[in-house]
Design a protein around this motif. Structure first.
Motif, PDB file in Angstrom:
ATOM      1  N   SER A   1       0.844  -1.196   0.000  1.00  0.00           N
ATOM      2  CA  SER A   1       0.000   0.000   0.000  1.00  0.00           C
ATOM      3  C   SER A   1       0.880   1.248   0.000  1.00  0.00           C
ATOM      4  O   SER A   1       0.386   2.369  -0.078  1.00  0.00           O
ATOM      5  CB  SER A   1      -0.912   0.008   1.225  1.00  0.00           C
ATOM      6  N   PHE A   2       2.232   1.035   0.108  1.00  0.00           N
ATOM      7  CA  PHE A   2       3.228   2.109   0.040  1.00  0.00           C
ATOM      8  C   PHE A   2       3.077   3.120   1.168  1.00  0.00           C
ATOM      9  O   PHE A   2       3.370   4.304   1.004  1.00  0.00           O
ATOM     10  CB  PHE A   2       3.165   2.838  -1.304  1.00  0.00           C
ATOM     11  N   VAL A   3       2.618   2.678   2.324  1.00  0.00           N
ATOM     12  CA  VAL A   3       2.562   3.559   3.493  1.00  0.00           C
ATOM     13  C   VAL A   3       3.182   2.829   4.662  1.00  0.00           C
ATOM     14  O   VAL A   3       3.181   1.604   4.734  1.00  0.00           O
ATOM     15  CB  VAL A   3       1.117   3.968   3.847  1.00  0.00           C
ATOM     16  N   ASN A   4       3.735   3.610   5.590  1.00  0.00           N
ATOM     17  CA  ASN A   4       4.269   3.040   6.809  1.00  0.00           C
ATOM     18  C   ASN A   4       3.109   2.896   7.796  1.00  0.00           C
ATOM     19  O   ASN A   4       2.740   3.849   8.480  1.00  0.00           O
ATOM     20  CB  ASN A   4       5.363   3.934   7.393  1.00  0.00           C
ATOM     21  N   LYS A   5       2.512   1.723   7.829  1.00  0.00           N
ATOM     22  CA  LYS A   5       1.284   1.555   8.592  1.00  0.00           C
ATOM     23  C   LYS A   5       1.549   1.543  10.090  1.00  0.00           C
ATOM     24  O   LYS A   5       2.487   0.919  10.567  1.00  0.00           O
ATOM     25  CB  LYS A   5       0.591   0.247   8.194  1.00  0.00           C
ATOM     26  N   GLN A   6       0.685   2.248  10.803  1.00  0.00           N
ATOM     27  CA  GLN A   6       0.684   2.239  12.251  1.00  0.00           C
ATOM     28  C   GLN A   6      -0.767   2.149  12.703  1.00  0.00           C
ATOM     29  O   GLN A   6      -1.669   2.690  12.072  1.00  0.00           O
ATOM     30  CB  GLN A   6       1.313   3.515  12.819  1.00  0.00           C
ATOM     31  N   ALA A   7      -0.985   1.496  13.829  1.00  0.00           N
ATOM     32  CA  ALA A   7      -2.347   1.419  14.349  1.00  0.00           C
ATOM     33  C   ALA A   7      -2.768   2.786  14.883  1.00  0.00           C
ATOM     34  O   ALA A   7      -1.955   3.531  15.424  1.00  0.00           O
ATOM     35  CB  ALA A   7      -2.398   0.380  15.466  1.00  0.00           C
ATOM     36  N   ASP A   8      -4.044   3.133  14.692  1.00  0.00           N
ATOM     37  CA  ASP A   8      -4.567   4.376  15.248  1.00  0.00           C
ATOM     38  C   ASP A   8      -4.797   4.160  16.738  1.00  0.00           C
ATOM     39  O   ASP A   8      -5.866   3.730  17.172  1.00  0.00           O
ATOM     40  CB  ASP A   8      -5.877   4.768  14.544  1.00  0.00           C
ATOM     41  N   GLU A   9      -3.780   4.459  17.546  1.00  0.00           N
ATOM     42  CA  GLU A   9      -3.805   4.090  18.958  1.00  0.00           C
ATOM     43  C   GLU A   9      -4.641   5.036  19.818  1.00  0.00           C
ATOM     44  O   GLU A   9      -5.156   4.643  20.856  1.00  0.00           O
ATOM     45  CB  GLU A   9      -2.368   4.047  19.495  1.00  0.00           C
ATOM     46  N   ILE A  10      -4.763   6.303  19.417  1.00  0.00           N
ATOM     47  CA  ILE A  10      -5.400   7.304  20.260  1.00  0.00           C
ATOM     48  C   ILE A  10      -6.603   7.894  19.528  1.00  0.00           C
ATOM     49  O   ILE A  10      -6.553   8.122  18.317  1.00  0.00           O
ATOM     50  CB  ILE A  10      -4.404   8.418  20.631  1.00  0.00           C
ATOM     51  N   LYS A  11      -7.651   8.179  20.268  1.00  0.00           N
ATOM     52  CA  LYS A  11      -8.865   8.707  19.670  1.00  0.00           C
ATOM     53  C   LYS A  11      -9.006  10.200  19.960  1.00  0.00           C
ATOM     54  O   LYS A  11      -8.971  10.623  21.113  1.00  0.00           O
ATOM     55  CB  LYS A  11     -10.095   7.964  20.219  1.00  0.00           C
ATOM     56  N   LEU A  12      -9.157  10.982  18.897  1.00  0.00           N
ATOM     57  CA  LEU A  12      -9.411  12.407  19.024  1.00  0.00           C
ATOM     58  C   LEU A  12     -10.911  12.657  18.941  1.00  0.00           C
ATOM     59  O   LEU A  12     -11.581  12.138  18.058  1.00  0.00           O
ATOM     60  CB  LEU A  12      -8.705  13.183  17.902  1.00  0.00           C
ATOM     61  N   VAL A  13     -11.414  13.453  19.865  1.00  0.00           N
ATOM     62  CA  VAL A  13     -12.801  13.899  19.821  1.00  0.00           C
ATOM     63  C   VAL A  13     -12.786  15.422  19.863  1.00  0.00           C
ATOM     64  O   VAL A  13     -12.206  16.018  20.781  1.00  0.00           O
ATOM     65  CB  VAL A  13     -13.638  13.358  21.000  1.00  0.00           C
ATOM     66  N   ALA A  14     -13.353  16.055  18.847  1.00  0.00           N
ATOM     67  CA  ALA A  14     -13.323  17.520  18.778  1.00  0.00           C
ATOM     68  C   ALA A  14     -14.663  18.045  18.292  1.00  0.00           C
ATOM     69  O   ALA A  14     -15.421  17.344  17.614  1.00  0.00           O
ATOM     70  CB  ALA A  14     -12.201  17.972  17.850  1.00  0.00           C
ATOM     71  N   LEU A  15     -14.926  19.291  18.635  1.00  0.00           N
ATOM     72  CA  LEU A  15     -16.164  19.954  18.229  1.00  0.00           C
ATOM     73  C   LEU A  15     -15.808  21.102  17.292  1.00  0.00           C
ATOM     74  O   LEU A  15     -15.074  22.018  17.672  1.00  0.00           O
ATOM     75  CB  LEU A  15     -16.900  20.479  19.462  1.00  0.00           C
ATOM     76  N   PHE A  16     -16.301  21.044  16.052  1.00  0.00           N
ATOM     77  CA  PHE A  16     -15.979  22.046  15.038  1.00  0.00           C
ATOM     78  C   PHE A  16     -17.172  22.975  14.812  1.00  0.00           C
ATOM     79  O   PHE A  16     -18.334  22.545  14.866  1.00  0.00           O
ATOM     80  CB  PHE A  16     -15.616  21.375  13.713  1.00  0.00           C
ATOM     81  N   ASP A  17     -16.841  24.211  14.502  1.00  0.00           N
ATOM     82  CA  ASP A  17     -17.873  25.165  14.099  1.00  0.00           C
ATOM     83  C   ASP A  17     -18.437  24.715  12.746  1.00  0.00           C
ATOM     84  O   ASP A  17     -17.686  24.250  11.878  1.00  0.00           O
ATOM     85  CB  ASP A  17     -17.265  26.567  13.978  1.00  0.00           C
ATOM     86  N   PRO A  18     -19.763  24.845  12.534  1.00  0.00           N
ATOM     87  CA  PRO A  18     -20.356  24.427  11.253  1.00  0.00           C
ATOM     88  C   PRO A  18     -19.724  25.084  10.028  1.00  0.00           C
ATOM     89  O   PRO A  18     -19.810  24.533   8.919  1.00  0.00           O
ATOM     90  CB  PRO A  18     -21.828  24.839  11.404  1.00  0.00           C
ATOM     91  N   SER A  19     -19.065  26.231  10.202  1.00  0.00           N
ATOM     92  CA  SER A  19     -18.416  26.894   9.069  1.00  0.00           C
ATOM     93  C   SER A  19     -17.269  26.070   8.501  1.00  0.00           C
ATOM     94  O   SER A  19     -16.814  26.316   7.374  1.00  0.00           O
ATOM     95  CB  SER A  19     -17.892  28.270   9.485  1.00  0.00           C
ATOM     96  N   GLN A  20     -16.782  25.088   9.282  1.00  0.00           N
ATOM     97  CA  GLN A  20     -15.658  24.250   8.841  1.00  0.00           C
ATOM     98  C   GLN A  20     -16.118  22.931   8.216  1.00  0.00           C
ATOM     99  O   GLN A  20     -15.296  22.062   7.944  1.00  0.00           O
ATOM    100  CB  GLN A  20     -14.738  23.965  10.038  1.00  0.00           C
ATOM    101  N   ARG A  21     -17.415  22.811   7.984  1.00  0.00           N
ATOM    102  CA  ARG A  21     -17.978  21.582   7.441  1.00  0.00           C
ATOM    103  C   ARG A  21     -17.276  21.164   6.136  1.00  0.00           C
ATOM    104  O   ARG A  21     -16.920  20.008   5.933  1.00  0.00           O
ATOM    105  CB  ARG A  21     -19.472  21.782   7.180  1.00  0.00           C
ATOM    106  N   TYR A  22     -17.061  22.126   5.236  1.00  0.00           N
ATOM    107  CA  TYR A  22     -16.470  21.797   3.927  1.00  0.00           C
ATOM    108  C   TYR A  22     -15.060  21.260   4.059  1.00  0.00           C
ATOM    109  O   TYR A  22     -14.631  20.389   3.278  1.00  0.00           O
ATOM    110  CB  TYR A  22     -16.504  23.026   3.009  1.00  0.00           C
ATOM    111  N   LYS A  23     -14.301  21.752   5.053  1.00  0.00           N
ATOM    112  CA  LYS A  23     -12.936  21.259   5.238  1.00  0.00           C
ATOM    113  C   LYS A  23     -12.941  19.819   5.743  1.00  0.00           C
ATOM    114  O   LYS A  23     -12.147  18.989   5.298  1.00  0.00           O
ATOM    115  CB  LYS A  23     -12.181  22.157   6.220  1.00  0.00           C
ATOM    116  N   LEU A  24     -13.825  19.532   6.696  1.00  0.00           N
ATOM    117  CA  LEU A  24     -13.906  18.168   7.213  1.00  0.00           C
ATOM    118  C   LEU A  24     -14.309  17.200   6.110  1.00  0.00           C
ATOM    119  O   LEU A  24     -13.761  16.097   5.996  1.00  0.00           O
ATOM    120  CB  LEU A  24     -14.915  18.101   8.366  1.00  0.00           C
TER     121      LEU A  24
END
Length: 300
Positions: free
Chosen positions: A214-237
């Protein structure tokens, strides 16, 4: 390139009842022996090519096979043309243009070159990027090591690698290869790679492990991020992670994702300014506060 030439020869044979080896040699600027090898390669690929000896002889595709007039459909040829134009934005345009000319040699071309899809893979560093890609391609074809200075989050390092592929991933170009210093497979971003040179030392190609294809250095996603975004950032997400990456709440867009690199996730979140609030983990929120305080101190 041999692949370009094979495609060009195949296209000519599909559009003509019979052509001669001298004609193909002159058309593709090679000798007759090379044309013979190319014809053998096409036969090995399953194309039934017939060679006629004597006066009026020449090379043709077996009549029964040629009835539908094409091995590649119009859509497939359009895809090839779009890809060639995309590669032409960062590669030697003369080679690409010659290939396109061969695909559209006559007025009754198999497919129009007016392909509606435009792929521009160039960047701000197009000149240097083209030089790097061409040198790496030469190294891969000649199985020779390359060396370069590499700049990353831990500083600067000098690396020597066995190159295997030049890869365009997401928005950037990379070289994938086996790093001599680390004795492992690595992906190096071309814009961080400078003072590139081709070594005299050859290498014996290795088998790429299936888990690294897959040509990536795979690592497990060990930590979970939880964040609250302003609706104005919807397009970026949506741009980064797709339409289903967040949940609508009364307080904003709740976003959850796994990650491994603390510094990267903090740098990414800072790009949203005051339009995001980290809910967990707490140390990521603390890291953003510290970064913000440092930014403020720079302007006092």
């Amino acid at each position: 390139m041999k692949l370009d030439r094979l495609l060009g020869i195949l296209t000519i044979l599909l559009k003509n009842d019979r052509v001669t080896a001298p004609y193909l040699a002159e058309r593709f600027e090679v000798n007759r022996r090379t044309v013979g090898r190319d014809i053998d390669a096409l036969c090995q690929a399953g194309i039934p090519i017939v060679t006629h000896q004597g006066a009026g002889g020449g090379i043709s595709i077996a009549e029964g096979f040629k009835l539908d007039k094409s091995v590649l459909t119009t859509d497939e040829l359009s895809g090839i043309i779009a890809a060639l134009k995309g590669i032409g934005s960062v590669s030697d345009r003369s080679n690409i243009e010659r290939t396109l000319d061969k695909l559209n040699a006559n007025s009754d071309a198999v497919v129009s070159l007016r392909e509606p899809v435009i792929i521009d893979l160039a960047s701000h560093y197009k000149g240097q990027l083209t030089i790097k890609i061409e040198l790496i391609k030469s190294a891969v074809l000649e199985t020779r090591l390359i060396e370069f200075d590499y700049y990353y989050d831990k500083g600067e390092d000098h690396r020597r690698i066995e190159p295997y592929f030049v890869i365009f991933r997401r928005t950037a170009w990379y070289v994938f290869g086996f790093c001599i210093e680390r004795q492992d497979w690595r992906l190096f971003k071309l814009t961080r790679l400078w003072n590139l040179s081709l070594c005299d030392e050859p290498y014996t190609p290795r088998d790429i492990p299936p888990e690294r294809r897959s040509f990536v250095n795979k690592q497990a996603d060990e930590i979970k991020l939880v964040a609250l975004f302003d609706p104005s950032q919807r397009y970026k997400l949506i741009e980064y992670y797709g339409i289903d990456c967040y949940t609508e709440t009364g307080n904003g867009l709740r976003f959850e994702i796994g990650f491994t690199n603390r510094d990267y996730i903090i740098e990414w979140l800072l790009g949203f300014g005051g339009a995001v609030k980290v809910l967990e983990p707490e140390y990521i929120a603390d890291g953003i506060v510290s970064a913000a305080e440092k930014i403020i101190s720079n302007y006092k």
